[in-house]
Scaffold this active site. Structure first.
Site, PDB file in Angstrom:
ATOM      1  N   LYS A  18       3.256  -3.230  14.175  1.00  0.00           N
ATOM      2  CA  LYS A  18       2.352  -4.220  14.015  1.00  0.00           C
ATOM      3  C   LYS A  18       2.365  -4.714  12.718  1.00  0.00           C
ATOM      4  CE  LYS A  18      -0.978  -2.412  11.594  1.00  0.00           C
ATOM      5  NZ  LYS A  18      -1.487  -2.489  10.367  1.00  0.00           N
ATOM      6  N   PRO A 103       8.845   4.294  10.291  1.00  0.00           N
ATOM      7  CA  PRO A 103       8.401   5.429   9.211  1.00  0.00           C
ATOM      8  C   PRO A 103       7.042   5.585   9.522  1.00  0.00           C
ATOM      9  CG  PRO A 103       9.064   3.281   8.022  1.00  0.00           C
ATOM     10  CD  PRO A 103       9.342   3.143   9.581  1.00  0.00           C
ATOM     11  N   GLY A 107       1.776   1.601   7.505  1.00  0.00           N
ATOM     12  CA  GLY A 107       1.095   0.480   7.437  1.00  0.00           C
ATOM     13  C   GLY A 107       1.425  -0.435   8.346  1.00  0.00           C
ATOM     14  N   ILE A 108       2.434  -0.237   9.188  1.00  0.00           N
ATOM     15  CA  ILE A 108       2.697  -0.948  10.275  1.00  0.00           C
ATOM     16  C   ILE A 108       2.284  -0.248  11.895  1.00  0.00           C
ATOM     17  CG2 ILE A 108       4.517  -2.200   9.222  1.00  0.00           C
ATOM     18  CD1 ILE A 108       6.624  -0.133  10.034  1.00  0.00           C
ATOM     19  N   GLY A 109       1.314   0.401  11.690  1.00  0.00           N
ATOM     20  CA  GLY A 109       0.839   0.838  12.947  1.00  0.00           C
ATOM     21  C   GLY A 109       1.395   1.813  13.784  1.00  0.00           C
ATOM     22  N   GLY A 110       2.345   2.641  13.410  1.00  0.00           N
ATOM     23  CA  GLY A 110       2.961   3.482  14.103  1.00  0.00           C
ATOM     24  C   GLY A 110       2.358   4.196  15.087  1.00  0.00           C
ATOM     25  N   ASP A 145      -7.142  -0.044  14.903  1.00  0.00           N
ATOM     26  CA  ASP A 145      -6.456  -0.877  15.406  1.00  0.00           C
ATOM     27  C   ASP A 145      -5.749  -0.697  16.528  1.00  0.00           C
ATOM     28  OD1 ASP A 145      -4.713   0.538  14.435  1.00  0.00           O
ATOM     29  OD2 ASP A 145      -4.107  -0.447  12.916  1.00  0.00           O
TER      30      ASP A 145
HETATM   31  O1  C5P Z   1      -9.237   4.193  12.507  1.00  0.00           O
HETATM   32  P1  C5P Z   1      -8.283   4.658  11.831  1.00  0.00           P
HETATM   33  O2  C5P Z   1      -7.587   5.833  12.024  1.00  0.00           O
HETATM   34  O3  C5P Z   1      -7.154   3.752  11.527  1.00  0.00           O
HETATM   35  O4  C5P Z   1      -8.773   4.556  10.190  1.00  0.00           O
HETATM   36  C1  C5P Z   1      -8.413   5.653   9.202  1.00  0.00           C
HETATM   37  C2  C5P Z   1      -9.360   5.400   8.034  1.00  0.00           C
HETATM   38  O5  C5P Z   1      -9.242   4.408   7.514  1.00  0.00           O
HETATM   39  C3  C5P Z   1     -10.811   5.695   8.553  1.00  0.00           C
HETATM   40  O6  C5P Z   1     -11.088   7.078   8.689  1.00  0.00           O
HETATM   41  C4  C5P Z   1     -11.342   4.737   7.322  1.00  0.00           C
HETATM   42  O7  C5P Z   1     -11.507   5.652   6.018  1.00  0.00           O
HETATM   43  C5  C5P Z   1     -10.327   3.910   6.744  1.00  0.00           C
HETATM   44  N1  C5P Z   1     -10.608   2.627   7.496  1.00  0.00           N
HETATM   45  C6  C5P Z   1     -11.619   1.624   6.747  1.00  0.00           C
HETATM   46  N2  C5P Z   1     -11.885   0.683   7.376  1.00  0.00           N
HETATM   47  C7  C5P Z   1     -11.036   0.055   8.576  1.00  0.00           C
HETATM   48  C8  C5P Z   1     -10.079   1.006   9.068  1.00  0.00           C
HETATM   49  C9  C5P Z   1      -9.993   2.278   8.558  1.00  0.00           C
HETATM   50  O8  C5P Z   1     -12.208   2.474   5.777  1.00  0.00           O
HETATM   51  N3  C5P Z   1     -11.263  -0.882   8.905  1.00  0.00           N
END
Ligand code: C5P
Length: 303
Positions: A18, A103, A107-110, A145
């Site tokens: 992504k 990887p 940042g590409i949603g693995g 996401d």
């Molecule tokens: O939900 P996910 O596991 O992708 O998010 C990881 C961490 O990134 C969250 O615990 C939060 O600290 C941060 N995050 C955020 N705002 C978002 C997505 C993620 O602060 N919209």
């Protein structure tokens, strides 16, 4: 095709990378999560999740980036599978195989695209279709996401990334994805967010070609870029290397990094740029890939 071990079918799902074509951080919620405005799309490079019939739920991992995941006690794809099992009241297991080509922590949603692919594969294998809202809730529990990755369609994301709004159809374009081999922690990058927030800036015009898409994106940013560079300065080197490629239309970081993408009008230019970057930085992960409006549908029958 019959699964040789179990006498059933295997479902195979491509889990495309992504890409956040732009990402504005527009606020912070009381629970610490950040509110976003982002354009999500997918790329023609990714992991694969396959699901074969089995009594128990198991996961094996192979592929070039498998090693980093084998240490994990609880993989997101497996958590997704357990969640669906419970939600749909399924009384069987599955033999999941994840082929990890993207990887990790990049940042590409693995993890998110793998979890979404596991859900799509298992819905087909188990022939279940839970209520869409319950599926979206399950996806959100797995990560902000994952709902958009499950939907598998390019879209504007709002909320914390989980609310999707249709975006104009994206034109034919090519990406060169580059990762310097540094894992970046998403929570650490978001923790560094300070100061004024951006405004949401979705667009409504349909870009006719990659040049017009680049023009629209050039007026938008990834607000996490400088924060991620603060944690992983190599990201700056990647953006510089992409910037030196002939015919580059735009270079940006995706998500919280460290993967960056260069946007190109066609395949030949993208392949040449990827080769140039690979020659200068043989240890970086570099992948030319087309821009996808939709994640491909699951295929059944083995491969
Ligand atoms: O939900 P996910 O596991 O992708 O998010 C990881 C961490 O990134 C969250 O615990 C939060 O600290 C941060 N995050 C955020 N705002 C978002 C997505 C993620 O602060 N919209």
């Amino acid at each position: 095709m019959i699964d040789p071990e179990r006498g059933g079918r295997t479902v195979c799902v491509f889990a495309p990378a992504k890409i956040n074509l732009y990402l504005h951080v527009i606020g912070r919620r009381c629970d610490g999560y950040h509110e976003l405005d982002s354009l999500f799309a997918f790329a023609g490079v990714g992991d694969t999740v396959s699901a074969a019939p089995a009594r128990d739920l198991t996961l094996s991992i192979d592929g070039p980036f498998a090693d980093g995941l084998k240490m994990e006690t609880d993989n997101l794809a497996l958590r997704a599978a357990r969640g669906l099992l419970e939600l749909a009241g399924v009384n069987q297991g599955a033999r999941l195989t994840l082929t990890k080509r993207l990887p990790l922590a990049s940042g590409i949603g693995g993890g998110s695209v793998d979890a979404a692919a596991a859900l799509r594969a298992l819905m087909m294998l188990w022939d279940v279709a839970p209520d869409p809202q319950a599926m979206a809730d399950l996806a959100l529990e797995l990560g902000a996401d994952v709902p958009i990755c499950l939907q598998g369609r390019a879209a504007f994301a709002s909320g914390i990334g989980e609310i999707s709004t249709p975006c104009p159809f994206l034109p034919e374009a090519w990406l060169v994805l580059v990762n310097p081999g540094v894992a970046v922690s998403t929570p650490a990058v978001f923790k560094a967010v300070a100061g004024a927030f951006s405004k949401p800036d979705p667009f409504f015009e349909t870009p006719r070609d990659a040049v017009e898409l680049a023009e629209l994106l050039a007026r938008r940013r990834n607000d996490l870029t400088s924060l991620a560079i603060g944690l992983a300065p190599e990201i700056g080197d990647v953006l510089t290397a992409l910037g030196s490629c002939p015919n580059l239309l735009l270079a940006r970081m995706s998500g919280s990094g460290a993967t960056c993408f260069g946007l190109f009008a066609n395949k030949v230019e993208a392949i040449k740029a990827a080769a140039k970057i690979k020659a200068g930085h043989p240890h970086w992960w570099t992948a030319p890939a087309f821009l996808l409006n939709r994640a491909p549908s699951p295929t059944s029958g083995g491969f």
